[in-house]
Motif scaffolding. Structure first.
Motif, short mmCIF file in Angstrom:
data_model
loop_
_atom_site.label_atom_id
_atom_site.label_comp_id
_atom_site.label_asym_id
_atom_site.label_seq_id
_atom_site.Cartn_x
_atom_site.Cartn_y
_atom_site.Cartn_z
N PHE A 1 -10.64 -29.13 3.50
CA PHE A 1 -11.43 -30.27 3.97
C PHE A 1 -10.74 -30.98 5.13
CE2 PHE A 1 -12.93 -30.60 -0.66
CZ PHE A 1 -14.00 -29.74 -0.42
N GLY A 2 -10.02 -30.22 5.96
CA GLY A 2 -9.28 -30.83 7.06
C GLY A 2 -10.13 -31.63 8.01
N ALA A 3 -11.42 -31.29 8.12
CA ALA A 3 -12.30 -32.00 9.05
C ALA A 3 -13.03 -33.16 8.39
CB ALA A 3 -13.33 -31.02 9.63
N ALA A 4 -12.71 -33.47 7.14
CA ALA A 4 -13.42 -34.56 6.46
C ALA A 4 -12.53 -35.38 5.54
CB ALA A 4 -14.59 -34.00 5.66
N ALA A 5 -11.35 -34.90 5.20
CA ALA A 5 -10.51 -35.57 4.21
C ALA A 5 -10.10 -36.98 4.63
CB ALA A 5 -9.27 -34.74 3.90
N LYS A 6 -9.70 -37.14 5.90
CA LYS A 6 -9.28 -38.47 6.34
C LYS A 6 -10.47 -39.43 6.37
CE LYS A 6 -6.87 -37.35 10.08
NZ LYS A 6 -6.60 -35.91 9.97
N GLY A 7 -11.63 -38.91 6.77
CA GLY A 7 -12.81 -39.76 6.77
C GLY A 7 -13.19 -40.21 5.38
N TYR A 8 -13.09 -39.30 4.41
CA TYR A 8 -13.38 -39.68 3.03
C TYR A 8 -12.35 -40.69 2.53
CZ TYR A 8 -14.23 -39.50 -1.96
OH TYR A 8 -14.50 -39.86 -3.27
N THR A 9 -11.09 -40.47 2.89
CA THR A 9 -10.03 -41.38 2.46
C THR A 9 -10.27 -42.78 3.01
OG1 THR A 9 -8.44 -39.56 2.34
CG2 THR A 9 -7.54 -41.79 2.50
N ALA A 10 -10.64 -42.88 4.28
CA ALA A 10 -10.92 -44.19 4.86
C ALA A 10 -12.06 -44.88 4.12
CB ALA A 10 -11.27 -44.04 6.34
N GLN A 11 -13.12 -44.13 3.86
CA GLN A 11 -14.26 -44.70 3.14
C GLN A 11 -13.86 -45.14 1.74
OE1 GLN A 11 -17.70 -44.96 4.37
NE2 GLN A 11 -17.55 -46.39 2.65
N ARG A 12 -13.09 -44.30 1.08
CA ARG A 12 -12.70 -44.58 -0.32
C ARG A 12 -11.83 -45.83 -0.42
NH1 ARG A 12 -12.94 -45.74 -4.64
NH2 ARG A 12 -12.22 -44.72 -6.56
N GLN B 1 -12.10 -47.28 10.61
CA GLN B 1 -13.25 -47.76 9.86
C GLN B 1 -13.03 -49.21 9.48
OE1 GLN B 1 -14.67 -45.09 6.86
NE2 GLN B 1 -16.32 -46.44 6.19
N THR B 2 -14.11 -49.96 9.45
CA THR B 2 -14.03 -51.40 9.19
C THR B 2 -14.81 -51.78 7.95
OG1 THR B 2 -15.95 -51.87 10.60
CG2 THR B 2 -13.79 -51.90 11.65
N VAL C 1 -19.96 -42.85 15.88
CA VAL C 1 -20.02 -44.17 15.25
C VAL C 1 -21.19 -44.16 14.27
CG1 VAL C 1 -20.19 -46.67 15.57
CG2 VAL C 1 -19.13 -45.25 17.35
N THR C 2 -20.88 -44.32 13.00
CA THR C 2 -21.92 -44.36 11.97
C THR C 2 -21.37 -45.11 10.77
OG1 THR C 2 -23.58 -43.01 10.82
CG2 THR C 2 -21.32 -42.18 10.83
N GLU C 3 -22.15 -45.27 9.72
CA GLU C 3 -21.74 -46.12 8.61
C GLU C 3 -20.74 -45.46 7.67
OE1 GLU C 3 -25.05 -47.69 6.50
OE2 GLU C 3 -25.78 -48.89 8.18
N ASP C 4 -20.95 -44.20 7.34
CA ASP C 4 -20.14 -43.52 6.33
C ASP C 4 -18.95 -42.79 6.95
OD1 ASP C 4 -20.00 -42.46 3.41
OD2 ASP C 4 -19.86 -40.67 4.66
N GLY C 5 -17.76 -43.05 6.43
CA GLY C 5 -16.55 -42.47 7.00
C GLY C 5 -16.47 -40.96 6.85
N THR C 6 -16.86 -40.43 5.70
CA THR C 6 -16.79 -38.99 5.48
C THR C 6 -17.72 -38.26 6.44
OG1 THR C 6 -16.59 -39.53 3.13
CG2 THR C 6 -16.78 -37.21 3.70
N ARG C 7 -18.91 -38.76 6.54
CA ARG C 7 -19.91 -38.14 7.41
C ARG C 7 -19.49 -38.24 8.88
NH1 ARG C 7 -24.59 -36.05 6.61
NH2 ARG C 7 -26.20 -36.02 8.23
#
Length: 350
Positions: free
Chosen positions: A176-187, A209-210, A284-290
């Protein structure tokens, strides 16, 4: 996503591992709840900067750090005992995984389908063959790539939501190298919100992410879009509310051999580094993983297909930087973007 007049802010990244500091965000008589706390954590091969405001900020940051380290172990394909490691070791059988792993895979497969396979978790062995995991860079032969590409069958991955199991096709390996950090930020922002934090910003490498439409002082968050030709500068500043801002680009990791530059973002069809008209792409979108998954997929597709995707998917905005020195900003960001680069032509889509 909300836009207001920009108040410039530059965030200096200090590599201070596992440290936390808190201070009043304004004068000594600042209102209660405005206290700013910051933590720097090294995980997932990047420095993560977590900033939260309010009375519960410090406690929330401690919880966020624990979550980051837990996610790193669970989502790293090389970490024994983690969900992704178990998936790869037991390909061909249904494997019970964490809810985190299941959620990331669900998003990754959604983006895989929406973009015609431009994002593919099965690329991990190919990425390793190029040396982008170990740092021992090399150019693999076409025969080697063909063997590895033949093992990818992402469309056949099966998810069982009721039992939280995933089944990979036999012989397949994923990451999940292309999504793990995004999921982590969201989580971790979800964790902060649950702890009572109303304003926070996290920076995980190219992922920002904010939480909250504004900082405690009422001003919006400001995120710089890096100049890929001069990473010490930026081509513009985005003034945003609550959103994820994720950038992908070949300038972030690459190697050169015999006068040829090979970037770390690979085309799933060829197994070779992407070579199109883009230098970088910011989502730029709402969900970090996406946002994380889309930044890679849309970079692979190139500027026109990326813009077509954004045009047909509400809530997805882009900043594209092309090899011919154009900066293209989609309509939803026009009032949020302030130019600051030199040598670029700016185009705002209406």
């Amino acid at each position: 996503m909300h836009c207001k007049e920009l108040t410039p802010l530059l965030l200096a990244i200090l590599i201070v591992i596992m440290s936390t500091s808190c201070a009043a965000s304004a004068a000594e008589d600042s209102a209660a709840g405005d206290e700013k706390c910051q933590k720097q954590v090294y995980a997932m091969d990047t420095v993560m900067i977590l900033t939260a405001y309010g009375d519960s900020a410090q406690e929330a940051l401690e919880e966020a750090e624990e979550a980051i380290l837990s996610l790193e172990s669970d989502l790293d394909p090389e970490a024994e005992g983690g969900s992704v490691y178990a998936l790869n070791q037991n390909a061909g059988a249904a494997v019970a995984v964490s809810e985190d792993c299941f959620s990331v895979m669900s998003t990754v497969l959604s983006v895989f389908q929406e973009t015609g396979g431009a994002l593919d978790p099965g690329l991990y062995p190919v990425i390793k063959a190029w040396g982008f995991i170990s740092g021992d860079y090399r150019v693999p032969s076409q025969a080697e790539l063909d063997v590895l590409l033949a093992q990818m069958d992402t469309a056949s991955i099966s998810l069982d939501e009721e039992n939280t199991t995933i089944t990979l096709p036999a012989g397949m390996v994923v990451s999940f190298g292309a999504a793990a950090k995004g999921y982590t930020a969201q989580r971790i922002l979800d964790i902060m919100a649950e702890a009572g934090v109303e304003s926070a910003i996290v920076s995980l490498g190219g992922n920002v992410q904010t939480l909250g439409d504004t900082k405690p002082d009422g001003s919006q968050w400001t995120v710089a879009v890096i100049d890929p030709n001069d990473t010490g500068s930026y081509v513009g500043l985005l003034s945003i509310g609550q959103a994820a801002v994720v950038t992908s680009g070949g300038y972030q990791r690459y190697f050169e051999e015999d006068g040829v530059t090979y970037i770390h973002i690979l085309n799933p069809e060829t197994g070779c580094p992407v070579d199109n008209d883009l230098l970088s792409l910011t989502v730029v979108t709402e969900d970090g993983t996406r946002a994380d998954a889309l930044s890679t997929a849309l970079f692979v597709l190139g500027s026109q297909e990326a813009l077509d995707y954004a045009d047909s998917h509400e809530g997805v905005e882009l900043v594209l930087i092309t090899k011919d020195s154009q900066v293209i900003v989609t309509a939803g960001l026009t009032d949020c973007f302030t130019e600051s680069g030199e040598g670029y032509t700016y185009e705002y889509l209406g």
